[in-house]
Design a protein around this motif. Sequence first.
Motif, mmCIF file in Angstrom:
data_model
loop_
_atom_site.group_PDB
_atom_site.id
_atom_site.type_symbol
_atom_site.label_atom_id
_atom_site.label_comp_id
_atom_site.label_asym_id
_atom_site.label_seq_id
_atom_site.Cartn_x
_atom_site.Cartn_y
_atom_site.Cartn_z
ATOM 1 N N GLY A 24 27.563 51.006 -45.542
ATOM 2 C CA GLY A 24 28.019 51.036 -44.234
ATOM 3 C C GLY A 24 28.163 52.560 -43.655
ATOM 4 O O GLY A 24 28.081 52.839 -42.615
ATOM 5 N N LEU A 25 28.483 53.376 -44.900
ATOM 6 C CA LEU A 25 28.565 54.861 -44.644
ATOM 7 C C LEU A 25 27.407 55.216 -44.037
ATOM 8 O O LEU A 25 27.171 56.104 -43.361
ATOM 9 C CB LEU A 25 29.126 55.592 -45.948
ATOM 10 C CG LEU A 25 29.253 56.929 -45.592
ATOM 11 C CD1 LEU A 25 30.049 57.358 -44.794
ATOM 12 C CD2 LEU A 25 29.813 57.802 -46.949
ATOM 13 N N ALA A 26 26.162 54.878 -44.705
ATOM 14 C CA ALA A 26 24.729 55.272 -44.524
ATOM 15 C C ALA A 26 24.614 54.948 -43.068
ATOM 16 O O ALA A 26 23.811 55.632 -42.461
ATOM 17 C CB ALA A 26 23.970 54.622 -45.350
ATOM 18 N N VAL A 27 24.768 53.641 -42.676
ATOM 19 C CA VAL A 27 24.706 53.188 -41.413
ATOM 20 C C VAL A 27 25.257 54.143 -40.405
ATOM 21 O O VAL A 27 24.724 54.476 -39.478
ATOM 22 C CB VAL A 27 25.005 51.639 -41.481
ATOM 23 C CG1 VAL A 27 24.988 51.158 -39.724
ATOM 24 C CG2 VAL A 27 24.141 50.702 -42.127
ATOM 25 N N VAL A 28 26.726 54.451 -40.727
ATOM 26 C CA VAL A 28 27.487 55.262 -39.518
ATOM 27 C C VAL A 28 26.797 56.458 -39.401
ATOM 28 O O VAL A 28 26.185 57.061 -38.240
ATOM 29 C CB VAL A 28 28.923 55.320 -40.059
ATOM 30 C CG1 VAL A 28 29.343 56.460 -39.201
ATOM 31 C CG2 VAL A 28 29.613 54.307 -39.929
ATOM 32 N N ILE A 29 26.319 57.167 -40.650
ATOM 33 C CA ILE A 29 25.444 58.451 -40.590
ATOM 34 C C ILE A 29 24.406 58.262 -39.840
ATOM 35 O O ILE A 29 24.126 59.398 -39.062
ATOM 36 C CB ILE A 29 25.459 59.005 -41.984
ATOM 37 C CG1 ILE A 29 26.929 59.375 -42.635
ATOM 38 C CG2 ILE A 29 24.440 60.309 -42.082
ATOM 39 C CD1 ILE A 29 26.618 59.889 -44.079
ATOM 40 N N VAL A 30 23.574 57.454 -40.026
ATOM 41 C CA VAL A 30 22.359 57.384 -39.256
ATOM 42 C C VAL A 30 22.295 57.030 -37.751
ATOM 43 O O VAL A 30 21.867 57.775 -37.191
ATOM 44 C CB VAL A 30 21.345 56.263 -39.938
ATOM 45 C CG1 VAL A 30 20.179 55.664 -39.263
ATOM 46 C CG2 VAL A 30 20.960 56.564 -41.343
ATOM 47 N N ASN A 31 23.512 56.228 -37.370
ATOM 48 C CA ASN A 31 23.678 55.970 -36.140
ATOM 49 C C ASN A 31 24.177 57.202 -35.287
ATOM 50 O O ASN A 31 24.054 57.290 -34.161
ATOM 51 C CB ASN A 31 24.457 54.720 -35.802
ATOM 52 C CG ASN A 31 23.898 53.648 -36.247
ATOM 53 O OD1 ASN A 31 22.770 53.467 -36.010
ATOM 54 N ND2 ASN A 31 24.495 52.328 -36.746
ATOM 55 N N THR A 35 17.543 61.562 -33.954
ATOM 56 C CA THR A 35 16.578 62.195 -34.491
ATOM 57 C C THR A 35 15.270 62.034 -33.255
ATOM 58 O O THR A 35 15.465 60.992 -32.679
ATOM 59 C CB THR A 35 15.883 61.622 -35.675
ATOM 60 O OG1 THR A 35 15.757 60.140 -35.630
ATOM 61 C CG2 THR A 35 16.840 61.629 -36.983
ATOM 62 N N PRO A 36 14.440 62.981 -33.020
ATOM 63 C CA PRO A 36 13.499 62.865 -32.076
ATOM 64 C C PRO A 36 12.649 61.638 -32.259
ATOM 65 O O PRO A 36 12.310 61.000 -31.278
ATOM 66 C CB PRO A 36 12.726 64.131 -32.270
ATOM 67 C CG PRO A 36 13.631 65.022 -32.985
ATOM 68 C CD PRO A 36 14.578 64.284 -33.842
ATOM 69 N N LYS A 37 12.033 61.346 -33.489
ATOM 70 C CA LYS A 37 11.380 60.265 -33.428
ATOM 71 C C LYS A 37 11.954 58.794 -32.964
ATOM 72 O O LYS A 37 11.282 58.143 -32.471
ATOM 73 C CB LYS A 37 10.842 60.267 -35.086
ATOM 74 C CG LYS A 37 9.809 61.163 -35.527
ATOM 75 C CD LYS A 37 8.933 60.463 -36.159
ATOM 76 C CE LYS A 37 7.618 61.680 -36.611
ATOM 77 N NZ LYS A 37 6.416 61.508 -36.266
ATOM 78 N N ASP A 38 13.228 58.485 -33.431
ATOM 79 C CA ASP A 38 14.062 57.722 -33.132
ATOM 80 C C ASP A 38 13.836 57.498 -31.476
ATOM 81 O O ASP A 38 13.982 56.377 -30.951
ATOM 82 C CB ASP A 38 15.321 57.479 -33.408
ATOM 83 C CG ASP A 38 15.630 57.512 -35.038
ATOM 84 O OD1 ASP A 38 14.327 56.754 -35.690
ATOM 85 O OD2 ASP A 38 16.629 57.560 -35.709
#
Length: 69
Positions: A24-31, A35-38
């Motif tokens: 859950g923490l990783a999902v929050v950080i990623v969201n 990132t330019p590619k995203d």
Amino acid sequence: MPSVLVKSLDRLADYVTLAIALHGLAVVIVNMTPTPKDNERLSEVARVVVKAYRAIEILAGIVSKRAKQ
């Protein structure tokens, strides 16, 4: 012997809980981190969706004039 099994099951539950919390923490950080590619990929997908929607509208207009109203 049963107490060892119970303790290991309790630990398993703790490990699963920890894994879910870390995920859950990783999902929050990623969201939260852009990132330019995203962004590029998202814009490509959005363009495809818009084109598909336009094609559906055109086909609906050909099949039924009432769909355009």
